[in-house]
Design a protein around this motif. Structure first.
Motif, PDB file in Angstrom:
ATOM      1  N   GLU A  78       0.935  -0.377  -2.892  1.00  0.00           N
ATOM      2  CA  GLU A  78       2.092  -0.246  -2.010  1.00  0.00           C
ATOM      3  C   GLU A  78       3.403  -0.439  -2.764  1.00  0.00           C
ATOM      4  O   GLU A  78       4.431   0.157  -2.420  1.00  0.00           O
ATOM      5  CB  GLU A  78       1.988  -1.260  -0.882  1.00  0.00           C
ATOM      6  N   GLN A  79       3.372  -1.244  -3.822  1.00  0.00           N
ATOM      7  CA  GLN A  79       4.583  -1.540  -4.582  1.00  0.00           C
ATOM      8  C   GLN A  79       4.923  -0.443  -5.581  1.00  0.00           C
ATOM      9  O   GLN A  79       6.103  -0.228  -5.871  1.00  0.00           O
ATOM     10  CB  GLN A  79       4.408  -2.878  -5.318  1.00  0.00           C
ATOM     11  N   ASN A  80       3.911   0.290  -6.083  1.00  0.00           N
ATOM     12  CA  ASN A  80       4.142   1.237  -7.171  1.00  0.00           C
ATOM     13  C   ASN A  80       3.395   2.535  -6.898  1.00  0.00           C
ATOM     14  O   ASN A  80       2.203   2.517  -6.547  1.00  0.00           O
ATOM     15  CB  ASN A  80       3.681   0.622  -8.502  1.00  0.00           C
ATOM     16  N   VAL A  81       4.094   3.671  -7.066  1.00  0.00           N
ATOM     17  CA  VAL A  81       3.490   4.977  -6.780  1.00  0.00           C
ATOM     18  C   VAL A  81       2.439   5.342  -7.824  1.00  0.00           C
ATOM     19  O   VAL A  81       1.405   5.941  -7.491  1.00  0.00           O
ATOM     20  CB  VAL A  81       4.595   6.056  -6.727  1.00  0.00           C
ATOM     21  N   TYR A  82       2.668   4.967  -9.091  1.00  0.00           N
ATOM     22  CA  TYR A  82       1.695   5.299 -10.139  1.00  0.00           C
ATOM     23  C   TYR A  82       0.366   4.592  -9.891  1.00  0.00           C
ATOM     24  O   TYR A  82      -0.710   5.171 -10.115  1.00  0.00           O
ATOM     25  CB  TYR A  82       2.265   4.911 -11.502  1.00  0.00           C
ATOM     26  N   CYS A  83       0.431   3.367  -9.443  1.00  0.00           N
ATOM     27  CA  CYS A  83      -0.807   2.653  -9.106  1.00  0.00           C
ATOM     28  C   CYS A  83      -1.500   3.304  -7.917  1.00  0.00           C
ATOM     29  O   CYS A  83      -2.738   3.366  -7.851  1.00  0.00           O
ATOM     30  CB  CYS A  83      -0.498   1.189  -8.803  1.00  0.00           C
ATOM     31  N   GLN A  84      -0.718   3.807  -6.961  1.00  0.00           N
ATOM     32  CA  GLN A  84      -1.305   4.505  -5.818  1.00  0.00           C
ATOM     33  C   GLN A  84      -2.052   5.758  -6.270  1.00  0.00           C
ATOM     34  O   GLN A  84      -3.174   6.022  -5.807  1.00  0.00           O
ATOM     35  CB  GLN A  84      -0.206   4.865  -4.826  1.00  0.00           C
TER      36      GLN A  84
END
Length: 718
Positions: A78-84
């Motif tokens: 939720e905090q980072n798009v790359y992690c998503q």
């Protein structure tokens, strides 16, 4: 420090596989670090922590570790798009589907799984596709039907409250699956839940149920005519109308019912927005009158009133019954009042939309009541005519408002056209001026009577441009005027060509005088014929100026005279002061000036030339930067000193650091220290986190204490 902490916590997760409590605490700590620092999630992904936590959630035997791992994955994604994007894989969706469909999974584990799905699907079309292809959305729809078995919710019960939290999370996840971005295929799958949602609306009129169900219905219906028709075919619009009538009647007693009625109104609007013909169904329940009553509620804000008025617009767009209901309940005065009193642009557009929809039926009621076809007799229509005579006045006001809006739009278009014409005129005028200046320059070089005749013809052209009001607006800038006069002055051209030949300069100066007299004569005649408000006659000060000026070369003498005369002739009343007088720094040449009084002189001058204006701005900039540096650095060392003196002054002038309060190690802490060394070795940070030491202990303290204890134990032995 953040990178070191994440590396140590990841090592703790790897080496504490037999201790679920330590793993849970480490996962919670990772979650808090990633929440505080946006770059922590990226670094945690780079060191392989994200994939390790995902595998830990799948392989761990302890439910508490699985829950903590899923919670950490959801927070980081939720905090980072790359992690998503990294976590958005079919394997993870299959694992989450297995968690949801497994009967051994507790409610909290299912809730964490739903949370991860919500994060992965939000604002992600790839996630919406994977949730459908892996069958995860089918499991979510099944949970929507089966999690809450009873319509009577007793949220004080702990088990029922946990089930309700899971059910509301499922509703939110389904909303994200069908919308933002809109997904037609997922909308088609979720429309199978409409009958079950209708049952909830009928049997449980509570905010805890109405809000999530209406959100799910509204987003599933949005911009999809097929799904809207299916919802109406299963009786969904009738049920929404019944719930709205009930909530509107309760809104006079409780404030929450009014707010909840607005939520249902938005859902009704989403259902009929693309199909205005379905507004006939709403006329059975007199929804228009209910909405008008709800609009008068004092607790509603402008956004909620906008939703109600927009729904009224869609109700009356293609339904005469609803339009008649609006008139019968004095809806037209309310729309006009909202249009005149509100400053919200969106609300005004919605009210105008309602007035536009009711235009035809207003003409029918006012002109010929017999042509209006309803299933009522003539007596009722006559009563309606007598009751609604005042509607003509309101309609006139509405027409005036619409006429005013159209007039403002026309004025805006006319202003745009005038601006374009003005730009074309200015550009053509500039081209003509350049041509005239070229001719003046060529004629001044050629000399003779022909040049004089050409100058007169060119002066007539300038006079015609001036009569149209173009030259006065184009030459308001002082710098442009000076450059124009220098290039157009025949004396300047003659002086440049002749160099040191004084006789030729005198001849040309006499020609320029004759030319100047002809110009002034023609200009006086033109001014007398034209309006006196635009141009002023030339000031006759040429002869006096000749006597006052010092003896200089003919070039400067003639150029100053012509410049003064033409400037005074072309300048308007508003710009005469700026064009006549020069800068104070340019005039004050004979005075004894220095750096202090010259700066004051320039600052006191209201009109500055370009050169002195740049000097003043640079001086002000330098002074402001100097003040900032004085504020930041309280002391300036104008002479160099030795490094030792500077270092001693910095230490003495700085703040005195306070030493930590010394805390002796207790027997329990010593035992913790030895046990930690046996289990973990010399990893002092891990030992510090694994045991409850006193507050303020650091890893260095543990290391020093351990070395002292080991030395003390070896000394008596030796």
């Amino acid at each position: 420090e953040m990178k070191t902490d994440l590396n140590l916590l990841l090592e703790c997760l790897k080496y504490q596989m037999d201790n679920p409590f330590s793993q849970k605490e480490a996962l919670v700590t990772i979650h808090s670090i990633c929440q505080q620092n946006s770059n922590a999630g990226v670094y945690f992904r780079e060191i392989g922590g994200l994939m390790f936590v995902r595998n830990l959630a799948k392989s761990s035997e302890h439910s508490m570790v699985k829950e903590a791992a899923l919670y950490t994955l959801g927070a980081v994604a939720e905090q980072n798009v790359y992690c998503q994007q990294t976590l958005c894989t079919s394997e993870l969706f299959e694992d989450l589907t297995w968690f949801l469909s497994n009967n051994d999974s507790n409610t909290n584990l299912k809730r964490m799984s739903v949370y991860v799905i919500l994060v992965l699907v939000s604002n992600n079309r790839t996630g919406q596709t994977l949730v459908r292809e892996t069958g995860c959305i089918t499991v979510l729809t099944q949970l929507f039907r089966t999690v809450l078995s009873k319509y009577e919710l007793n949220l004080s019960d702990k088990n029922i409250f946990q089930s309700y939290q899971l059910w509301s999370s499922v509703c939110s996840t389904l909303c994200v699956c069908v919308n933002n971005p809109q997904n037609d295929e997922n909308q088609m799958l979720c429309c199978s839940l409409f009958p079950h949602a209708n049952d909830w609306l009928i049997n449980c009129v509570k905010p805890e149920v109405i809000r999530p169900v209406c959100s799910f219905i509204g987003l599933t219906l949005a911009n999809n005519t097929y799904v809207q028709k299916y919802f109406i075919s299963v009786g969904g619009l009738d049920i929404l109308s019944q719930v709205l009538v009930q909530l509107e009647s309760d809104s006079h007693k409780t404030l929450s019912s009014a707010k909840l009625a607005v939520v249902v109104t938005k859902t009704v609007d989403a259902c009929i927005a693309d199909n205005p013909t379905f507004g006939v169904i709403l006329s059975k329940y007199q929804i228009v009158s209910k909405l008008l009553t709800l609009l008068l509620h004092e607790s509603l804000d402008s956004g909620e009133k906008f939703s109600i008025i927009l729904t009224l617009g869609h109700c009356t767009e293609d339904c005469e019954e609803n339009q008649y209901d609006l008139f019968k309940n004095n809806g037209l005065p309310l729309m006009i009042q909202a249009l005149t009193e509100s400053h919200n642009e969106e609300l005004n557009k919605a009210a105008t939309f309602v007035l536009h929809n009711c235009k035809k039926i207003t003409e029918k009621l006012c002109l010929s009541l017999g042509e209006y076809s309803f299933d009522e007799n003539e007596k009722q229509l006559e009563d309606i005519n007598t009751k609604e005579k005042n509607l003509e006045d309101y309609w006139k006001k509405a027409k005036e408002i619409l006429h005013r809006i159209e007039q403002l739009e026309r004025e805006g278009n006319e202003e745009k056209i005038q601006r374009e014409k003005y730009k074309d005129n200015v550009s053509s005028m500039k081209i003509n001026i350049q041509n005239t200046l070229k001719h003046l320059h060529a004629d001044s070089i050629g000399g003779g009577p022909k040049a004089e005749d050409k100058d007169k013809s060119q002066s007539r052209k300038l006079q015609s441009y001036k009569s149209h009001g173009i030259l006065s607006t184009a030459c308001t800038n002082d710098h442009q005027m000076k450059t124009l006069l220098k290039s157009a002055n025949p004396v300047n051209a003659c002086y440049r060509e002749s160099g040191q030949n004084k006789t030729l300069c005198k001849a040309n100066s006499s020609d320029s005088k004759n030319l100047h007299e002809g110009i002034t004569f023609e200009k006086k005649n033109s001014v007398s014929q034209s309006s006196d408000h635009v141009f002023k006659p030339p000031i006759p000060v040429v002869k006096n100026r000749k006597q006052e000026l010092p003896v200089t070369d003919p070039f400067t003498l003639c150029s100053d005279i012509i410049n003064k005369e033409v400037i005074s002739f072309l300048a308007t009343d508003s710009h005469s002061k700026m064009l006549k007088y020069r800068c104070s720094g340019c005039i004050a040449v004979g005075k004894s000036l220095n750096s202090r009084n010259f700066s004051k002189l320039l600052h006191s001058c209201p009109y500055q030339c370009d050169r002195h204006k740049v000097i003043v701005e640079a001086e002000d900039r330098y002074k402001s930067e100097l003040r900032k540096s004085l504020i930041c650095n309280k002391k300036f060392l104008l002479t160099p000193r030795r490094r030792r003196q500077l270092s001693s002054e910095s230490t003495t002038s700085g703040e005195i650091r306070k030493r930590r309060i010394r805390k002796n190690f207790t027997e329990e802490e010593v035992n913790y220290l030895f046990n930690g060394v046996k289990k973990m070795g010399n990893h002092w940070n891990l030992i510090l986190w694994s045991f409850p030491f006193q507050r303020g202990r650091k890893a260095v303290d543990l290391a020093h204490k351990y070395h002292k204890l080991t030395k003390g134990s070896k000394c008596p032995a030796t």
